[in-house]
Scaffold this motif. Structure first.
Motif, mmCIF file in Angstrom:
data_model
loop_
_atom_site.group_PDB
_atom_site.id
_atom_site.type_symbol
_atom_site.label_atom_id
_atom_site.label_comp_id
_atom_site.label_asym_id
_atom_site.label_seq_id
_atom_site.Cartn_x
_atom_site.Cartn_y
_atom_site.Cartn_z
ATOM 1 N N THR A 112 0.690 -1.169 0.216
ATOM 2 C CA THR A 112 0.229 -0.126 0.156
ATOM 3 C C THR A 112 0.822 1.145 0.369
ATOM 4 N N LYS A 113 -0.169 2.136 -0.219
ATOM 5 C CA LYS A 113 0.959 3.637 -0.789
ATOM 6 C C LYS A 113 1.429 3.729 1.396
ATOM 7 N N ASP A 114 2.205 4.341 1.160
ATOM 8 C CA ASP A 114 3.069 5.185 2.059
ATOM 9 C C ASP A 114 2.378 6.413 2.486
ATOM 10 N N PRO A 115 2.780 6.730 3.551
ATOM 11 C CA PRO A 115 1.932 8.255 3.590
ATOM 12 C C PRO A 115 2.785 9.686 3.437
ATOM 13 N N SER A 116 2.326 10.291 3.064
ATOM 14 C CA SER A 116 3.184 11.132 1.578
ATOM 15 C C SER A 116 3.080 12.921 3.004
ATOM 16 N N TYR A 117 4.039 13.671 3.178
ATOM 17 C CA TYR A 117 3.865 14.450 4.233
ATOM 18 C C TYR A 117 3.644 16.205 2.720
ATOM 19 N N ASP A 118 2.969 15.202 1.630
ATOM 20 C CA ASP A 118 2.469 16.209 0.790
ATOM 21 C C ASP A 118 1.169 15.952 0.861
ATOM 22 N N PHE A 119 -0.059 17.103 1.501
ATOM 23 C CA PHE A 119 -1.392 17.208 1.261
ATOM 24 C C PHE A 119 -1.803 16.400 -0.361
ATOM 25 N N GLY A 120 -2.282 15.411 -0.361
ATOM 26 C CA GLY A 120 -2.777 14.809 -1.166
ATOM 27 C C GLY A 120 -3.961 13.987 -0.998
ATOM 28 N N GLY A 121 -4.773 13.531 -2.384
ATOM 29 C CA GLY A 121 -5.406 12.446 -1.793
ATOM 30 C C GLY A 121 -6.502 12.289 -3.077
ATOM 31 N N ALA A 159 -24.465 -1.561 -9.671
ATOM 32 C CA ALA A 159 -23.051 -1.813 -8.163
ATOM 33 C C ALA A 159 -23.073 -0.188 -8.599
ATOM 34 N N PHE A 160 -22.594 0.028 -6.373
ATOM 35 C CA PHE A 160 -21.977 1.355 -6.221
ATOM 36 C C PHE A 160 -21.447 0.937 -5.110
ATOM 37 N N VAL A 161 -19.465 1.968 -5.606
ATOM 38 C CA VAL A 161 -18.079 1.279 -5.316
ATOM 39 C C VAL A 161 -18.244 3.019 -5.247
ATOM 40 N N ALA A 162 -17.616 2.985 -4.029
ATOM 41 C CA ALA A 162 -16.985 4.643 -3.636
ATOM 42 C C ALA A 162 -15.776 4.492 -2.661
ATOM 43 N N LYS A 163 -15.064 4.945 -2.810
ATOM 44 C CA LYS A 163 -13.059 4.861 -2.727
ATOM 45 C C LYS A 163 -12.793 6.080 -1.805
ATOM 46 N N GLY A 164 -12.028 6.429 -1.083
ATOM 47 C CA GLY A 164 -11.703 7.113 -0.704
ATOM 48 C C GLY A 164 -10.131 7.227 -0.139
ATOM 49 N N TYR A 165 -9.520 8.349 -0.372
ATOM 50 C CA TYR A 165 -8.315 8.537 -0.247
ATOM 51 C C TYR A 165 -7.125 10.010 0.669
ATOM 52 N N LEU A 166 -6.790 9.872 1.599
ATOM 53 C CA LEU A 166 -6.409 11.509 1.762
ATOM 54 C C LEU A 166 -4.619 11.151 2.763
ATOM 55 N N THR A 167 -4.326 11.996 2.296
ATOM 56 C CA THR A 167 -2.731 11.685 3.511
ATOM 57 C C THR A 167 -2.313 13.085 3.102
ATOM 58 N N ILE A 221 5.848 13.565 11.028
ATOM 59 C CA ILE A 221 4.703 12.357 10.787
ATOM 60 C C ILE A 221 3.804 12.663 9.914
ATOM 61 N N ALA A 222 3.745 11.612 9.202
ATOM 62 C CA ALA A 222 1.895 11.948 7.966
ATOM 63 C C ALA A 222 1.814 11.302 8.080
ATOM 64 N N ALA A 223 0.478 11.427 8.425
ATOM 65 C CA ALA A 223 -0.702 10.205 8.281
ATOM 66 C C ALA A 223 -0.927 10.209 7.135
ATOM 67 N N SER A 224 -2.423 8.614 6.893
ATOM 68 C CA SER A 224 -3.255 8.634 5.518
ATOM 69 C C SER A 224 -4.281 8.132 6.101
#
Length: 889
Positions: free
Chosen positions: A183-192, A203-211, A218-221
């Motif tokens: 999986t993706k490493d958290p990034s220090y740059d804001f994105g998603g 069929a309905f699919v929803a996904k989200g990613y925030l980092t 310290i970085a988070a996602s």
């Protein structure tokens, strides 16, 4: 031969295959790491060497637990990037098989029964005691059962499929290969990113990613997703949709980098599945199923299995929960890096399924199952990065798991009527349930009552550790020798607490039938002695009176009748009750541990790797390797868990055997695998890349799990082997167009399998493994004005015709079952495509389709439960299509 596919004609298919082969070099493998993305500088006129044609970035993998480019790593590995997963609408590992032809994923009666196979080698997931031969890792953490990673793929960076034994570095159960999800490493740059898709079957699919960075160190996602869809099967009994989707996941990560030398990554994840899975279709109707129909039960038309209609009076609910936490720390001590990965995981399953897969209401009741698996793992390794010719990687791995498995089969109120009809059928009208109870001297309505059944419960404690190491020695600048070893010790302790309340299954038909025969002989001879008409039987009162009046003669009659009955107790021509053993569906289980069986296994083994890698040129590498793999004993945690022949003999000799006990398989012996491999890897930057692998792979004591109509039987195939050729790569005729091809050729066979439940399979080709599997793909990425892009991607997955199953057990003889199985073959023509308009501002709009040709086929088959002479099976998913929107920021 039953037609198991729809689509265009054979001539057109092979024209397409030939045309695609003429246009493309083989290939699918494209991956990048975050570090590689930062290091590679791409301009509009050039691409770097060892590049990913889809992204323009360097391909970096961790197949050897070191970061290496795909060209340099001397391992047979297929890599699928996040972009490929997005464009191809790949939701989970099952979909991944459409672009990785060496990988095959099957699913049968529930999500728990998911099986991953690589190069044709894989272990059935139908029994919690069977650990997979293909190991699954997510961010370096082992998932001990396939069910632990069947949900949607999370915030993916890439998926690596390592082909062949990987036990030297991966230790626990990697005797056939590894699926490594990164999986993706958290990034220090804001994105998603956010994504939504809608398609047919509602069929309905929803996904989200925030980092982003929380501080300078310290970085988070955060990532999450939801996937729902109506089922593509309709249960005509109650109108339910079956084989639907209803699942979600959430995942959070924290990355700490307090110094240049230390990096810590913490991960917590949770996913949940609550679906109606899995629908079963009738493929052949025999006399037992006809009895069900005569009682009002219904099944689908076996001549039209792809009408997507089933019949079941039980809602097949399947609920799965997975959650876990892990922490990885990497500490650089000069040229040596210390890595520690600690993890705890829990998997829970609750399933409810029909037993007979018909609409006969409350006939056989339901098969209800529960399982819980708790796992703790710890890996510690040291890896060097010296400038000199010698480098090493050494480490240790610890595994501790507790598995708790339970299932119950309970008869419904309609089962006695079904059993009564079967008795009449089997006895040619001479018996019924009430008369049988009279003969056996039990109260009326004793047998096959609602609420009777089998209540199964096993616990297994598994503790294992391994010590491993690899040494790389550069003999010259171009030639590197790698030697590796792994020592694994695996200990399992198993306890069962199972009971059968099925009254008829607790009857010993040998002794009970002999008693009836004895009584009938006495009644016949006493009748003759007192002058009754020939063949007439004396009544109990007449027999009692005769015994008092003629004690000497009666004693002789009694002795003779007893001797005759005992001598013919196992002779079906005399003891006709033996033919009713087919109705003893749920016999008692000999619980363990007991005075003969301790319920323990202790296995230890060495695995080895020897490899020579040679850099022919800056763009072409070659390697030759030898590797072995190991998987420890697997215990049979099912209601058909039976003592081995020697233990059975001791239990009988000590009068400890439960009623109707027979020998079988309590556990399967350890697997050992061996592979010889020759590989070529070439990368010519933007123009092309290609990988070619020749291999000979074998497994001794391969652990098999065969369904025999009422239960699964463990066995060890003494040896099975596969010769194969794998070819994958890419060619880009223009900057906008990339063509891909991945192809696998296999010759799988049982070198030795005399003890198969289907008879001697030695020398036979292994069923359900296509000789040729290929994935043809293309991507056309046209840059439009304003920096927008129009991207078309398609892939075509072909599998050559193959027999679906080895054979069946309820058709008279093994040969008859194998002959019948030869009628059922599968051929796959699976076309997927998507068209995406990607705007410069990060918004993407797509239309997509999977199985566009609506190619339908049987994925698996089995003897219908409690219905001798009938077959049931599973069918693949029909055409799906939809639209999607994605925004990246």
């Amino acid at each position: 031969m039953i037609k198991t596919r729809t689509g265009f004609a054979g001539s057109a298919r092979f024209t397409l295959l030939a045309g695609a082969a003429a246009l493309a070099l083989p290939g699918i493998a494209h991956a990048q790491s975050a570090e590689a993305q930062e290091q590679v500088d791409v301009d509009s006129d050039s691409f770097p060497v060892a590049s990913d044609a889809e992204t323009g970035n360097q391909i970096v993998v961790t197949a050897t637990k070191r970061e290496q480019t795909l060209q340099d790593v001397p391992v047979a590995v297929s890599v699928t990037t996040a972009e490929t997963i997005e464009r191809a609408q790949i939701r989970d590992v099952t979909d991944l098989a459409s672009v990785v032809p060496s990988l095959r994923v099957t699913q049968s009666q529930s999500q728990f029964a998911t099986t991953y196979s690589i190069r044709g080698f894989g272990t059935s997931g139908n029994n919690i005691g069977l650990e997979p031969s293909v190991a699954v890792f997510v961010d370096g953490v082992y998932r001990s059962r396939a069910i632990a990673q069947i949900s949607d793929l999370p915030d993916i960076q890439r998926v690596e499929v390592l082909r062949g034994p990987q036990s030297t570095l991966f230790g626990k159960n990697a005797s056939a290969g590894v699926i490594s999800i990164v999986t993706k490493d958290p990034s220090y740059d804001f994105g998603g990113s956010v994504e939504a898709s809608y398609g047919n079957y509602d069929a309905f699919v929803a996904k989200g990613y925030l980092t982003g960075g929380l501080t300078d160190t310290i970085a988070a996602s955060l990532a999450g997703g939801y996937n729902r869809r109506d089922g593509y099967l309709t249960n005509a009994f109650n109108g339910d949709d079956v084989n639907n989707r209803n699942r979600w996941f959430a995942r959070g990560q924290l990355k700490f980098e307090p110094s240049d030398a230390l990096k810590v990554r913490l991960i917590a994840d949770y996913d949940e599945i609550d679906e109606k899975c899995c629908g079963v279709t009738a493929l052949l109707i025999g006399p037992f199923t006809q009895v069900i129909q005569s009682l009002g039960g219904r099944v689908n038309d076996p001549n039209r299995p792809f009408d997507n209609v089933i019949y079941s009076d039980v809602v097949p609910n399947s609920r799965v929960k997975n959650w876990g936490v892990s922490g990885q720390a990497d500490y650089e001590m000069g040229p040596v890096t210390l890595t520690s990965i600690t993890a705890y995981r829990t998997t829970e399953l609750n399933a409810n399924q029909d037993v007979d897969f018909t609409s006969l209401a409350s006939a056989t009741g339901a098969n209800i199952g529960q399982a819980k698996i708790e796992t703790f793992t710890q890996e510690l390794r040291f890896a060097s990065d010296f400038d000199g010719p010698l480098n090493f990687l050494v480490g240790g791995y610890y595994f501790n798991e507790k598995a708790d498995s339970a299932d119950q089969i309970v008869y419904g109120p309609g089962f006695r009527g079904y059993a009564n009809s079967l008795i009449t059928l089997l006895s040619q009208g001479q018996l019924n349930a009430s008369l049988l109870e009279t003969y056996f001297g039990v109260p009326q309505n004793t047998y096959w009552q609602a609420g009777q059944g089998f209540f199964n419960h096993f616990t297994q404690d598994n503790e294992a550790y391994s010590l491993f190491g690899n040494v790389d020695f550069e003999i010259t600048d171009a030639l590197t020798l790698t030697l590796g070893a792994n020592y694994t010790h695996d200990a399992k302790d198993v306890v069962s607490d199972s009971r059968s309340t099925d009254a008829f299954s607790n009857v010993n038909l040998v002794t009970a039938g002999a008693a009836v025969v004895r009584n009938q002989v006495i009644a016949q001879q006493v009748g003759a002695a007192i002058g009754l008409p020939a063949g007439s039987l004396a009544s109990p009162a007449q027999i009692g009176a005769f015994a008092v009046s003629q004690p000497t003669i009666f004693a002789a009659i009694n002795t003779g009748a007893t001797n005759f009955a005992n001598a013919n107790a196992t002779n079906p021509a005399v003891n006709s009750f033996l033919g009713l053993s087919a109705l003893q569906f749920l016999p008692p289980l000999q619980n363990i541990p007991n005075a003969v069986e301790d319920g323990k296994s202790r296995d230890s083994d060495w695995s080895w790797t020897a490899r020579l890698a040679y850099e022919i040129s800056p763009t072409l590498n070659a390697y030759v390797s030898y590797a072995t793999g190991f998987k420890a004993s697997s215990w049979n945690l099912s209601r058909d868990s039976r003592p081995l022949a020697a233990d059975y003999a001791q239990l009988v000799a000590q009068n400890l055997a439960v009623t109707n006990l027979r020998p079988g398989t309590r556990f399967a012996l350890p697997e050992n695998s061996t592979v010889y491999e020759l590989g070529l890897k070439g990368d010519w930057g933007r123009i092309a890349s290609a990988n070619l692998t020749f291999f000979k792979q074998s497994i001794t004591n391969f652990q098999t799990n065969t369904f025999v109509g009422a239960s699964f039987v463990f066995a060890n195939a003494p040896k099975q082997s596969t010769f194969g050729i794998e070819f994958d790569g890419r060619v880009s005729p223009t900057r906008d167009l990339s063509l891909f091809l991945a192809m696998t050729y296999l010759e799988p066979k049982y070198d030795s399998f005399p003890g198969s439940p289907l008879g001697d399979l030695s020398g036979r080709e292994i069923s359900n493994i296509p000789k040729i599997a290929a994935s043809f793909g293309m991507q056309y990425d046209k840059e439009l004005s304003g920096g927008n892009h129009l991207i078309f991607r398609g892939d075509y997955n072909y599998q050559s015709p193959v027999q679906v199953e080895e054979g069946f057990t309820k058709f008279g003889t093994p040969a008859a079952g194998i002959l019948l199985a030869s009628r059922y073959r599968r051929e796959v023509d699976d076309l997927n495509a998507s068209l995406t308009f990607a705007m410069q501002n990060g918004l993407e709009l797509s239309v997509w389709g999977r199985n566009i040709l609506n190619d339908r086929y049987i994925t698996g088959m089995f003897d219908s439960v409690a219905q001798d002479g009938s077959l049931s099976g599973y069918i693949n998913q029909p055409r799906t299509y939809g639209v999607a929107a994605r925004f990246k920021f």
